[in-house]
Scaffold this active site. Structure first.
Site, PDB file in Angstrom:
ATOM      1  NE  ARG A   1      -2.489  -0.178   3.601  1.00 29.18           N
ATOM      2  CZ  ARG A   1      -3.274   0.223   4.585  1.00 29.18           C
ATOM      3  NH1 ARG A   1      -4.576   0.265   4.407  1.00 29.18           N
ATOM      4  NH2 ARG A   1      -2.778   0.568   5.743  1.00 29.18           N
TER       5      ARG A   1
ATOM      6  CB  THR B   1      -2.428   7.032  -2.708  1.00 28.63           C
ATOM      7  OG1 THR B   1      -1.743   5.776  -2.863  1.00 28.63           O
ATOM      8  CG2 THR B   1      -1.619   8.130  -3.371  1.00 28.63           C
TER       9      THR B   1
ATOM     10  CG  ASP C   1       2.651  -3.223   8.958  1.00 30.12           C
ATOM     11  OD1 ASP C   1       2.916  -4.380   8.541  1.00 30.12           O
ATOM     12  OD2 ASP C   1       2.663  -2.233   8.211  1.00 30.12           O
TER      13      ASP C   1
ATOM     14  CG  ASP D   1       6.353  -3.543   9.682  1.00 31.42           C
ATOM     15  OD1 ASP D   1       7.141  -3.927   8.800  1.00 31.42           O
ATOM     16  OD2 ASP D   1       5.897  -2.387   9.738  1.00 31.42           O
TER      17      ASP D   1
HETATM   18  C1  PRP Z   1      -1.107  -5.060   4.378  1.00 38.41           C
HETATM   19  C2  PRP Z   1      -1.903  -6.350   4.420  1.00 38.41           C
HETATM   20  C3  PRP Z   1      -2.747  -6.245   3.181  1.00 38.41           C
HETATM   21  C4  PRP Z   1      -2.966  -4.768   3.051  1.00 38.41           C
HETATM   22  C5  PRP Z   1      -4.379  -4.464   3.460  1.00 38.41           C
HETATM   23  O1  PRP Z   1      -0.050  -5.142   3.501  1.00 38.41           O
HETATM   24  O2  PRP Z   1      -1.110  -7.491   4.464  1.00 38.41           O
HETATM   25  O3  PRP Z   1      -2.136  -6.769   2.021  1.00 38.41           O
HETATM   26  O4  PRP Z   1      -2.072  -4.122   3.946  1.00 38.41           O
HETATM   27  O5  PRP Z   1      -4.660  -3.137   3.260  1.00 38.41           O
HETATM   28  P1  PRP Z   1      -5.772  -2.633   2.238  1.00 38.41           P
HETATM   29  O6  PRP Z   1      -6.968  -3.485   2.461  1.00 38.41           O
HETATM   30  O7  PRP Z   1      -5.993  -1.209   2.651  1.00 38.41           O
HETATM   31  O8  PRP Z   1      -5.226  -2.751   0.848  1.00 38.41           O
HETATM   32  P2  PRP Z   1       0.991  -3.922   3.320  1.00 38.41           P
HETATM   33  O9  PRP Z   1       0.565  -3.040   2.203  1.00 38.41           O
HETATM   34  O10 PRP Z   1       1.213  -3.280   4.663  1.00 38.41           O
HETATM   35  O11 PRP Z   1       2.288  -4.650   2.797  1.00 38.41           O
HETATM   36  P3  PRP Z   1       3.202  -5.730   3.550  1.00 38.41           P
HETATM   37  O12 PRP Z   1       2.381  -6.978   3.714  1.00 38.41           O
HETATM   38  O13 PRP Z   1       4.306  -5.902   2.574  1.00 38.41           O
HETATM   39  O14 PRP Z   1       3.656  -5.152   4.862  1.00 38.41           O
HETATM   40  N1  URA Z   2      -2.342  -3.555   6.941  1.00 42.43           N
HETATM   41  C1  URA Z   2      -1.968  -4.025   8.156  1.00 42.43           C
HETATM   42  O1  URA Z   2      -1.002  -4.797   8.251  1.00 42.43           O
HETATM   43  N2  URA Z   2      -2.648  -3.626   9.232  1.00 42.43           N
HETATM   44  C2  URA Z   2      -3.703  -2.794   9.150  1.00 42.43           C
HETATM   45  O2  URA Z   2      -4.310  -2.479  10.201  1.00 42.43           O
HETATM   46  C3  URA Z   2      -4.084  -2.320   7.889  1.00 42.43           C
HETATM   47  C4  URA Z   2      -3.389  -2.726   6.803  1.00 42.43           C
END
Ligand code: PRP
Ligand code: URA
Length: 210
Positions: free
Chosen positions: A105, A109, A201, A204
Site C-alpha cells: 500500500r 494514497t 502492521d 512488520d
Molecule cells: C497489508 C496487508 C494487506 C494490506 C491491506 O499489507 O497485508 O495486504 O495491507 O490493506 P488494504 O486493504 O488497505 O489494501 P501492506 O501493504 O502493509 O504490505 P506488507 O504486507 O508488505 O507489509
Molecule cells: N495492513 C496491516 O497490516 N494492518 C492494518 O491495520 C491495515 C493494513
C-alpha cells in the site's frame, strides 16, 4: 447480490486472535499464531470440497467411504503478510499449489502497488483461495482478485484474519461472487488506513521489520 461474508467465531480462533492483537506478543509467537489461525480457517473454507465414494479394505471388511475428488486448489498469499498463512493452510491441503502476488500500500494514497505476480501454470483449472491477514481499505484484495480473474480463474475465495467494515464492503462490491471468510470484523479504519483495534502492521509483526 454479493455472497454474505462468513465470520468464523470458533472459540479457538477467537482466543488466538486475542493473543495476536496483544502488542506484547513477539514475532516468533505471532508467526505461529497466524499459521494456526490460518489452518483453522482453512478447515471451514474447504467445507464444500466435493467428495467421491471409494471402496477401501479395512483390516475387518470393505468400507464404502469418501475421498476428496476433482477440484484442485491453489492458495495465493498477498505478499508480504499473506506468506505467514501459507504453512497453516498447506498443513491441511499439502497437495495445493501456491501462487504469489506482491502488493504494497502506498502510505500516502493507501492504494495498492503491484510488484510481483507468479501463479501456477494451470491456475485457471483450480479453485483459488487468496490469503492475507488484513482486509483494511480492501484495495489490495480487490486488485489481487482482479489479477487472478484476468488469468481466467472462475472460482475464487478470499480468506483474511481481521477485516474492517470498509474493506468488506469494497471487496463485496467489486467481486460479489467471491466468498469472503474472516475471523474478526473490527470497528473501523483510522486516518492512516489501519484497522482499529486491529493488530497493527501484520507484515512488520510477522517479519520483525519494525
Ligand atoms: C497489508 C496487508 C494487506 C494490506 C491491506 O499489507 O497485508 O495486504 O495491507 O490493506 P488494504 O486493504 O488497505 O489494501 P501492506 O501493504 O502493509 O504490505 P506488507 O504486507 O508488505 O507489509
Ligand atoms: N495492513 C496491516 O497490516 N494492518 C492494518 O491495520 C491495515 C493494513
Amino acid at each position: 447480490m454479493s455472497l454474505k461474508p462468513f465470520i468464523m467465531d470458533h472459540p479457538l480462533i477467537q482466543h488466538k486472535i486475542s493473543l495476536l492483537r496483544d502488542k506484547n506478543t513477539g514475532s516468533k509467537e505471532f508467526r505461529e499464531l497466524v499459521a494456526e489461525v490460518a489452518m483453522l480457517m482453512c478447515y471451514e473454507a474447504t467445507r464444500d470440497l466435493p467428495l467421491k465414494e471409494v471402496e477401501i479394505e479395512t483390516p475387518v471388511a470393505v468400507a464404502k467411504t469418501k475421498v476428496i475428488s476433482g477440484r484442485k486448489l491453489a492458495f495465493v498469499p498477498i505478499l508480504r503478510a499473506g506468506i505467514g498463512m501459507v504453512d497453516g493452510v498447506l498443513n491441511l491441503v499439502p497437495a495445493a499449489k501456491v501462487g504469489h502476488i506482491g502488493l504494497y500500500r502506498d502510505p500516502e494514497t493507501l492504494k495498492p502497488v503491484e510488484y510481483y505476480c507468479k501463479l501456477p501454470v494451470d491456475v485457471q483449472e483450480r479453485e483459488v483461495i487468496v490469503i492475507d491477514p488484513m482486509l483494511a481499505t480492501g484495495g489490495s484484495a480487490v486488485d489481487a482478485i482482479s489479477l487472478i480473474r484476468a488469468k481466467g480463474v472462475k472460482n475464487i475465495k478470499y480468506m483474511c484474519i481481521i477485516a474492517a467494515p470498509e474493506g468488506l464492503k469494497a471487496l463485496s462490491d467489486a467481486h460479489p461472487d467471491v466468498q469472503i471468510y474472516c475471523a474478526a470484523l473490527d470497528e473501523k479504519l483510522n486516518e492512516h488506513g489501519y484497522i482499529v483495534p486491529g493488530l497493527g502492521d501484520a507484515g512488520d509483526r510477522i517479519f520483525g521489520t519494525k
